[in-house]
Scaffold this motif. Structure first.
Motif, mmCIF file in Angstrom:
data_model
loop_
_atom_site.group_PDB
_atom_site.id
_atom_site.type_symbol
_atom_site.label_atom_id
_atom_site.label_comp_id
_atom_site.label_asym_id
_atom_site.label_seq_id
_atom_site.Cartn_x
_atom_site.Cartn_y
_atom_site.Cartn_z
ATOM 1 N N ARG A 142 0.827 -1.211 0.000
ATOM 2 C CA ARG A 142 0.000 0.000 0.000
ATOM 3 C C ARG A 142 0.858 1.257 0.000
ATOM 4 O O ARG A 142 0.370 2.339 -0.318
ATOM 5 C CB ARG A 142 -0.931 0.014 1.223
ATOM 6 N N SER A 143 2.119 1.102 0.356
ATOM 7 C CA SER A 143 3.024 2.251 0.412
ATOM 8 C C SER A 143 3.667 2.494 -0.944
ATOM 9 O O SER A 143 4.330 1.608 -1.501
ATOM 10 C CB SER A 143 4.112 2.006 1.463
ATOM 11 N N ALA A 144 3.479 3.692 -1.481
ATOM 12 C CA ALA A 144 4.082 4.038 -2.774
ATOM 13 C C ALA A 144 5.604 4.013 -2.692
ATOM 14 O O ALA A 144 6.282 3.581 -3.628
ATOM 15 C CB ALA A 144 3.602 5.415 -3.225
ATOM 16 N N MET A 145 6.148 4.444 -1.561
ATOM 17 C CA MET A 145 7.604 4.462 -1.405
ATOM 18 C C MET A 145 8.162 3.044 -1.394
ATOM 19 O O MET A 145 9.180 2.760 -2.034
ATOM 20 C CB MET A 145 7.986 5.180 -0.107
ATOM 21 N N ASN A 146 7.498 2.133 -0.680
ATOM 22 C CA ASN A 146 7.968 0.745 -0.638
ATOM 23 C C ASN A 146 7.958 0.119 -2.029
ATOM 24 O O ASN A 146 8.917 -0.560 -2.423
ATOM 25 C CB ASN A 146 7.097 -0.088 0.299
ATOM 26 N N CYS A 147 6.895 0.325 -2.767
ATOM 27 C CA CYS A 147 6.786 -0.252 -4.110
ATOM 28 C C CYS A 147 7.833 0.329 -5.050
ATOM 29 O O CYS A 147 8.424 -0.390 -5.861
ATOM 30 C CB CYS A 147 5.381 -0.005 -4.683
ATOM 31 N N THR A 148 8.063 1.627 -4.935
ATOM 32 C CA THR A 148 9.067 2.279 -5.786
ATOM 33 C C THR A 148 10.460 1.759 -5.479
ATOM 34 O O THR A 148 11.238 1.439 -6.389
ATOM 35 C CB THR A 148 9.025 3.806 -5.586
ATOM 36 N N LEU A 149 10.794 1.663 -4.198
ATOM 37 C CA LEU A 149 12.113 1.151 -3.813
ATOM 38 C C LEU A 149 12.289 -0.305 -4.234
ATOM 39 O O LEU A 149 13.382 -0.702 -4.657
ATOM 40 C CB LEU A 149 12.306 1.280 -2.306
ATOM 41 N N LEU A 150 11.239 -1.101 -4.152
ATOM 42 C CA LEU A 150 11.318 -2.498 -4.576
ATOM 43 C C LEU A 150 11.619 -2.594 -6.064
ATOM 44 O O LEU A 150 12.517 -3.347 -6.483
ATOM 45 C CB LEU A 150 10.010 -3.215 -4.250
ATOM 46 N N ALA A 151 10.888 -1.828 -6.884
ATOM 47 C CA ALA A 151 11.106 -1.864 -8.335
ATOM 48 C C ALA A 151 12.504 -1.372 -8.688
ATOM 49 O O ALA A 151 13.209 -1.985 -9.503
ATOM 50 C CB ALA A 151 10.046 -1.021 -9.043
ATOM 51 N N PHE A 152 12.936 -0.270 -8.072
ATOM 52 C CA PHE A 152 14.253 0.281 -8.368
ATOM 53 C C PHE A 152 15.367 -0.677 -7.936
ATOM 54 O O PHE A 152 16.355 -0.857 -8.650
ATOM 55 C CB PHE A 152 14.437 1.626 -7.662
ATOM 56 N N THR A 153 15.209 -1.287 -6.775
ATOM 57 C CA THR A 153 16.243 -2.194 -6.263
ATOM 58 C C THR A 153 16.391 -3.419 -7.150
ATOM 59 O O THR A 153 17.512 -3.827 -7.491
ATOM 60 C CB THR A 153 15.911 -2.627 -4.831
ATOM 61 N N LEU A 154 15.276 -4.029 -7.543
ATOM 62 C CA LEU A 154 15.331 -5.218 -8.388
ATOM 63 C C LEU A 154 15.923 -4.894 -9.755
ATOM 64 O O LEU A 154 16.690 -5.678 -10.318
ATOM 65 C CB LEU A 154 13.934 -5.813 -8.545
ATOM 66 N N ASN A 155 15.573 -3.736 -10.296
ATOM 67 C CA ASN A 155 16.115 -3.335 -11.591
ATOM 68 C C ASN A 155 17.608 -3.047 -11.501
ATOM 69 O O ASN A 155 18.393 -3.505 -12.343
ATOM 70 C CB ASN A 155 15.365 -2.104 -12.098
ATOM 71 N N GLU A 156 17.994 -2.300 -10.476
ATOM 72 C CA GLU A 156 19.411 -1.985 -10.291
ATOM 73 C C GLU A 156 20.221 -3.242 -10.054
ATOM 74 O O GLU A 156 21.328 -3.389 -10.576
ATOM 75 C CB GLU A 156 19.556 -1.025 -9.104
ATOM 76 N N CYS A 157 19.679 -4.159 -9.276
ATOM 77 C CA CYS A 157 20.378 -5.410 -8.981
ATOM 78 C C CYS A 157 20.626 -6.210 -10.245
ATOM 79 O O CYS A 157 21.699 -6.813 -10.414
ATOM 80 C CB CYS A 157 19.569 -6.232 -7.982
ATOM 81 N N ALA A 158 19.652 -6.238 -11.160
ATOM 82 C CA ALA A 158 19.806 -7.001 -12.401
ATOM 83 C C ALA A 158 20.962 -6.467 -13.241
ATOM 84 O O ALA A 158 21.794 -7.240 -13.737
ATOM 85 C CB ALA A 158 18.503 -6.956 -13.197
ATOM 86 N N TYR A 159 21.045 -5.153 -13.390
ATOM 87 C CA TYR A 159 22.125 -4.569 -14.189
ATOM 88 C C TYR A 159 23.479 -4.731 -13.493
ATOM 89 O O TYR A 159 24.483 -5.056 -14.137
ATOM 90 C CB TYR A 159 21.846 -3.090 -14.453
ATOM 91 N N ALA A 160 23.513 -4.496 -12.178
ATOM 92 C CA ALA A 160 24.773 -4.634 -11.451
ATOM 93 C C ALA A 160 25.257 -6.076 -11.463
ATOM 94 O O ALA A 160 26.469 -6.328 -11.537
ATOM 95 C CB ALA A 160 24.596 -4.145 -10.015
ATOM 96 N N THR A 161 24.326 -7.024 -11.408
ATOM 97 C CA THR A 161 24.712 -8.439 -11.439
ATOM 98 C C THR A 161 25.460 -8.769 -12.721
ATOM 99 O O THR A 161 26.505 -9.446 -12.694
ATOM 100 C CB THR A 161 23.461 -9.335 -11.318
#
Length: 237
Positions: free
Chosen positions: A99-118
């Motif tokens: 329900r938290s917009a901040m939590n959802c945004t951080l989740l999407a950004f983290t997963l995306n960043e992790c994929a490229y960094a990996t």
């Protein structure tokens, strides 16, 4: 212009006890996604570089999906798609989280960043000189020490130039946060533009703030590269 600066400049830069400025929110999104993405990417990069397909293939699939789909779509899936699932919005903890917009945004950004960094780190691991590995094995190092003392320190240093570009791209990607109603720099600029109709001034201030952050990141990474990659420079006799 004076009216816009007087009324909205604090929203760009300054925070009070209850509200955070657009600059603080943008930096928070960047730092958290980078830190979490880096922490997840290092072990995943080791798995991605593994010769065992049962280990490397699942990681390849994850990076393929997140690098092959737009971040905007990933953000919408996290922000509205996952919460629409009955199990999620009826579950106490999951419902509260999504329900938290901040939590959802951080989740999407983290997963995306992790994929490229990996992929960046995995490529650097695979390019580690075999002579270094052979010398470590001859010295009697275990596989754990081989990675922690030889492969990872060398790979992460050599990956620094590519990773610095990824961090800057992640900063640019934070501009998508306003679609999830997160009050970042771009959201403040849109609000200022809607209220004053000073489009050039409102977005010009936002552009100047983003450019300042980028210059600071470039300066910081160049200092790190100079220090950590000095051994790669040709040495004079």
């Amino acid at each position: 212009m004076i009216e816009l600066i007087q009324q909205y400049w604090p929203n760009y830069l300054y925070s009070d006890g209850f509200n955070y400025s657009g600059l603080v929110i943008t930096l928070w999104l960047l730092v958290v996604s980078i830190v979490l993405g880096f922490g997840l990417a290092v072990p995943l990069a080791i798995a991605r570089a593994s010769r065992n397909p049962w280990i490397s293939r699942p990681v390849w699939l994850y990076t393929y999906v997140f690098r092959g789909t737009p971040l905007y779509v990933q953000l919408l899936l996290c922000y509205t798609g996952i919460y629409s699932l009955q199990y999620v919005h009826t579950h106490a903890l999951l419902g509260e989280f999504f329900r938290s917009a901040m939590n959802c945004t951080l989740l999407a950004f983290t997963l995306n960043e992790c994929a490229y960094a990996t992929e960046i780190f995995a490529g650097a691991i695979k390019e580690t000189a075999y002579g270094e590995i052979e010398a470590a094995l001859a010295y009697g190092m275990s596989k754990y020490k081989l990675y922690t003392r030889i492969i990872l320190p060398s790979a992460l240093r050599r990956a620094l130039p590519s990773y610095s570009n990824e961090v800057i791209l992640m900063l640019h990607a934070t501009t998508l946060a306003f679609t999830a109603t997160v009050p970042d720099i771009l959201k403040v600029a849109r609000d200022a533009n809607s209220a004053t109709y000073m489009t050039f001034q409102a977005y010009g201030i936002a552009a100047a703030l983003y450019a300042t952050i980028v210059f600071a990141l470039i300066w910081g990474f160049r200092r790190m590269e100079t220090r950590m990659l000095a051994y790669l420079k040709p040495q004079g006799h």
